[in-house]
Structures are given as C-alpha cells and as structure tokens.
Design a protein around this motif. Structure first.
Motif, PDB file in Angstrom:
ATOM      1  N   LEU A  99      21.604 -39.077  18.311  1.00 20.20           N
ATOM      2  CA  LEU A  99      21.203 -39.628  17.017  1.00 20.20           C
ATOM      3  C   LEU A  99      22.186 -40.704  16.559  1.00 20.20           C
ATOM      4  N   SER A 100      23.475 -40.458  16.757  1.00 17.42           N
ATOM      5  CA  SER A 100      24.490 -41.436  16.383  1.00 17.42           C
ATOM      6  C   SER A 100      24.372 -42.695  17.233  1.00 17.42           C
ATOM      7  N   GLU A 101      24.069 -42.526  18.520  1.00 19.78           N
ATOM      8  CA  GLU A 101      23.927 -43.683  19.402  1.00 19.78           C
ATOM      9  C   GLU A 101      22.724 -44.533  18.996  1.00 19.78           C
ATOM     10  N   VAL A 102      21.627 -43.877  18.623  1.00 16.55           N
ATOM     11  CA  VAL A 102      20.444 -44.614  18.173  1.00 16.55           C
ATOM     12  C   VAL A 102      20.749 -45.373  16.889  1.00 16.55           C
ATOM     13  N   SER A 103      21.436 -44.711  15.952  1.00 15.48           N
ATOM     14  CA  SER A 103      21.808 -45.378  14.708  1.00 15.48           C
ATOM     15  C   SER A 103      22.732 -46.562  14.987  1.00 15.48           C
ATOM     16  N   ARG A 139      29.411 -40.774  12.094  1.00 17.58           N
ATOM     17  CA  ARG A 139      28.275 -40.410  12.940  1.00 17.58           C
ATOM     18  C   ARG A 139      26.976 -40.245  12.153  1.00 17.58           C
ATOM     19  N   PRO A 152      23.594 -41.241  10.675  1.00 23.27           N
ATOM     20  CA  PRO A 152      22.689 -42.289  11.176  1.00 23.27           C
ATOM     21  C   PRO A 152      22.260 -43.270  10.083  1.00 23.27           C
ATOM     22  N   TYR A 153      23.211 -43.925   9.469  1.00 28.27           N
ATOM     23  CA  TYR A 153      22.932 -44.818   8.340  1.00 28.27           C
ATOM     24  C   TYR A 153      22.011 -45.967   8.751  1.00 28.27           C
ATOM     25  N   LEU A 195      19.994 -46.262  11.216  1.00 26.71           N
ATOM     26  CA  LEU A 195      18.652 -45.796  11.573  1.00 26.71           C
ATOM     27  C   LEU A 195      17.807 -45.569  10.326  1.00 26.71           C
ATOM     28  N   GLY A 236      27.863 -45.612  14.367  1.00 26.36           N
ATOM     29  CA  GLY A 236      27.772 -44.432  15.221  1.00 26.36           C
ATOM     30  C   GLY A 236      27.840 -44.636  16.707  1.00 26.36           C
ATOM     31  N   SER A 240      23.930 -46.481  23.517  1.00 28.80           N
ATOM     32  CA  SER A 240      23.316 -47.089  22.335  1.00 28.80           C
ATOM     33  C   SER A 240      22.599 -48.389  22.685  1.00 28.80           C
TER      34      SER A 240
END
Length: 438
Positions: free
Chosen positions: A21-25, A175, A177-178, A180, A295, A301
C-alpha cells in the motif's frame, strides 16, 4: 547498469510483500509534477500522449527492476516549458530530447559525467537540491493562488485546505497512503466533472498505433537551440548528480544508482522513445523526494506505476486527455508543495551528516573488506562524522545558499551551479593565500 541485480530484486520483493500500500501511494507522489506538463504538451500537440505513457511506463518498469529504488521518470522541464510556450511540433520536441540524451549518453560512457560529479562539492549539490525544492514550492503557490474559497465546487481552496490538513496530521506517518487517497479523490472529481460537462468525453478504448517522428533540419535547429541547450545543465545537475546524492541520503541501506548508470538510463530512454513522439524524460531529485515522502522505499513503486501507465497508453491513449485536464489543481498543488518541502529538507544535513563528512570505513571494525564493499556499493559507511570548525560551517552554508539563491533568482540550475562553484573556489583561494602568507 546495476552491479547488484540480486540485491535490487530481493529489496523489491520484500517491499512488495510487506509494504504494498505504501509503495502504491509513493508511486503517485510525483503525479503533481507529471500531469500538468504532460497534459499541456498534449494539448499543444507537442508530444503524443499514448507514446509518452507507453515509453514512460517502460522506463519506470526497467529502472525499478534494475536499480531497486523509487527513481522517478519526469518530463524534461526546460524542454517542456519551451515546447508549450512555442507550440513545438512533435519533431522539434523530439529533436531537443534526442540532443540532450545523446550528450548525456556520450558523457556517461566516456566517464566525463563521473568526473564532473566528482569535482562538484557537496554544498553546491545541496544548494541545487534545496533550490529545486523551493522552486516546487513556488510552483505550487502559483497553482493555488488563483483558486477561490468555495467555487468552483470541485476545485477550490476548501479542497486545498483539507488536503493540507491531512498532510500535516500524517506528516510523521511516512507510510500513510496520502498520495493514493489524494489521487483517487482527484480522479473521482475529474470523472464527475467530465460527465456533467456538456462536451466532456470519458476515456474509451483506443489502441495505440505507434508513429515514427522524423525531424527536419528546421525542427533540429529549433529544438536544440531553443530548448535542448537550456535543458542540459538541468538534466546533468538535478536529474543525475543530485539524484545520486539524494538516493544515498534517503536510502542508505540500499546500493544507490551510480552516476554512469543514471546517465545511461536517461540517454537510453529518450534515444528510443523520442522517435515515436514520446515526451522527453529524465529522473529528478524532486520526484525522488516526493515518492519517498509518500511511502515509496523500493523499485516496486515505480514498477507498479510503469505498468499502470503502460496499460493506459496501450489501451486508452489520447482519450484520457479530457479527464486529465479536469484533475483538480487544488489537490495537485498541495502534492507539489509537499514534494518541494521534502526535497528542501536535504539541506539540513549539510554540516552534520553530509556524505563528504563521513569518516573512512577502513578501520578495525570493517577492515579492508569493508572498504572494498563500500567502493563496490558506491557508498561510505556511516561510522562517524568529521568535526568542522565554525568558519568551515559558515563557508559551506554560504556556498549552499548562494547556489540556491542564484538558482531561484534566475530560475536556472546552470546559473545556480556557476554561482556556487565561484563561491566555493573563492573560499579555496582565500585558504591557500592564508596558508602561504603564514
């Protein structure tokens, strides 16, 4: 290009499993820089949106897999600015990108790029990073200033204030997910605006059909003289030298990409993509800071972002233009503001934890093997900081602030670099004169 493919692969897989989730964000952290320029270049018919998404996505995927760090793939800003203002043709834009990439590639392969990076003092690099960060903050301000408090309903200061409050309350939660959340909110608002607008057109399948761009002599002359030459210092200093330093500072536990590898990466991406009308691209310290801030901690990412862009480019292409143009500036501006602040923070370590202050790793704890490992990884081990005298601290601070100030005053990385180097050399000459006089 990477001497540590196994390390990069392991690093990416770890963050894929434990921080998806952090990588996507983090992957969306640089959207605030990418979207406005890409859309503007598309609307002036200076680039192909489909090709830009396809080749930009491929560049994201390859750099993420090879380097294992969240290297951004950004527009070449100086070229983009001129192309938009002058309504460049795709051939003229391609000529500018091919020129810059060819010069960078030759410099990387011959070792000239590595030599150049080696003679640039750390305070000058920090000044470029801080200046670039504050430039992003100023850019965000220009985006947000025209907004009103409550109108239009989907793009006003209320949205900006809300996004800023969320940013402040999650500032310690790196971390969270801002990016995102902000991106999903923005794309939802853009879709609603597109649906209710009388002439709005939602994205529809439009398979990519690549077209080769062949520059004519006039295109080459305009592209190189009006945009390419001005882009060279920006690419060399901010997209390669500053990125290499920032990657080591933000991710010291992972081998950072080398100067030569970054140069080859920038060169190769454009020497292929520009022939198909793709937007000239490079890496950038601002994008790296943004993706880290929101993130991203690995190449996972940008691989995810690359796959997303690749699918959009291949399947939807130019049908995305109407949707992207309606993405709220209120949200984009806050994302750019946050990215600028994160990059400007690079200056805080100038006199206490900068890389040129790290003690040599060749001590009893690590031995010669430790030195060899540090050299292979291109990193020094953090085994302590050298003490600086007050005069040395003051001189380093002056070099950094002069670099930053000149960059902001003239809006040119090359001018900032020249001012910083002159200040640095002046201090060095003064030291030699004092030594000889005593």
């Amino acid at each position: 290009m990477s001497p540590h493919p196994q390390i990069s692969r392991t690093h990416n897989l770890f963050h894929l499993r434990h921080g998806l989730l952090s990588e996507v964000s983090g992957a969306l952290g640089d959207v605030g820089t990418l979207l406005p320029l890409l859309v503007a270049l598309t609307l002036t018919s200076s680039v192909s949106l489909s090709s830009s998404l396809v080749f930009g996505g491929l560049a994201n995927i390859l750099t993420g897999l090879v380097f294992g760090v969240p290297l951004p793939v950004q527009p070449m800003k100086a070229i983009a600015a001129v192309a938009i203002s002058q309504s460049f043709s795709p051939a003229a834009t391609a000529s500018a990108g091919l020129f810059v990439s060819g010069v960078v590639m030759v410099a990387a392969v011959t070792g000239a790029l590595r030599w150049f990076a080696g003679v640039v003092p750390i305070p000058v690099v920090k000044g470029i990073q801080v200046g670039a960060g504050l430039s992003l903050v100023m850019s965000a301000g220009k985006t947000l200033q025209p907004l009103h408090l409550s109108r239009p309903w989907a793009d006003n200061l209320i949205w900006s204030i809300s996004a800023f409050i969320l940013l402040c309350t999650t500032i310690r939660a790196t971390r969270f997910p801002y990016a995102l959340i902000i991106f999903l909110a923005g794309i939802t608002l853009a879709a609603i605006l597109t649906c209710i607008h009388p002439g709005g057109v939602l994205p529809a399948p439009r398979i990519w059909h690549p077209r080769v761009v062949i520059p004519l002599p006039e295109d080459i002359r305009n592209g190189v003289l009006m945009a390419g030459i001005g882009q060279l210092p920006l690419t060399t200093l901010n997209s390669i030298v500053a990125v290499e330093h920032l990657a080591r500072d933000l991710l010291p536990e992972h081998p950072s990409p080398g100067i030569t590898s970054l140069g080859i990466s920038v060169g190769a991406a454009n020497l292929v993509g520009c022939w198909f009308g793709s937007m000239p691209i490079c890496h950038g310290s601002g994008g790296l800071a943004a993706q880290w801030r929101f993130g991203a901690r690995s190449g996972t990412s940008v691989v995810i972002l690359g796959l997303f862009k690749l699918v959009l480019g291949l399947v939807f292409g130019d049908s995305l233009v109407d949707l992207l143009t309606r993405f709220p500036k209120a949200l984009l501006g806050v994302m750019v503001f946050a990215a600028g602040l994160e990059l400007a923070r690079a200056g805080q370590s100038l006199n206490h934890d900068a890389r040129d202050l790290w003690e040599d790793a060749g001590n009893e704890e690590f031995g010669d093997q430790g030195v060899r490992e540090s050299l292979i990884q291109g990193q020094m081990r953090r085994v302590g900081n050298k003490d600086l005298k007050d005069e040395e601290r003051s001189e380093r601070w002056m070099v950094m602030t002069t670099t930053m100030g000149a960059l902001l005053a003239f809006r040119n990385d090359g001018v900032g670099f020249a001012a910083g180097m002159l200040t640095h050399w002046s201090f060095q000459l003064l030291k030699r004169w004092r030594t000889r006089s005593h």
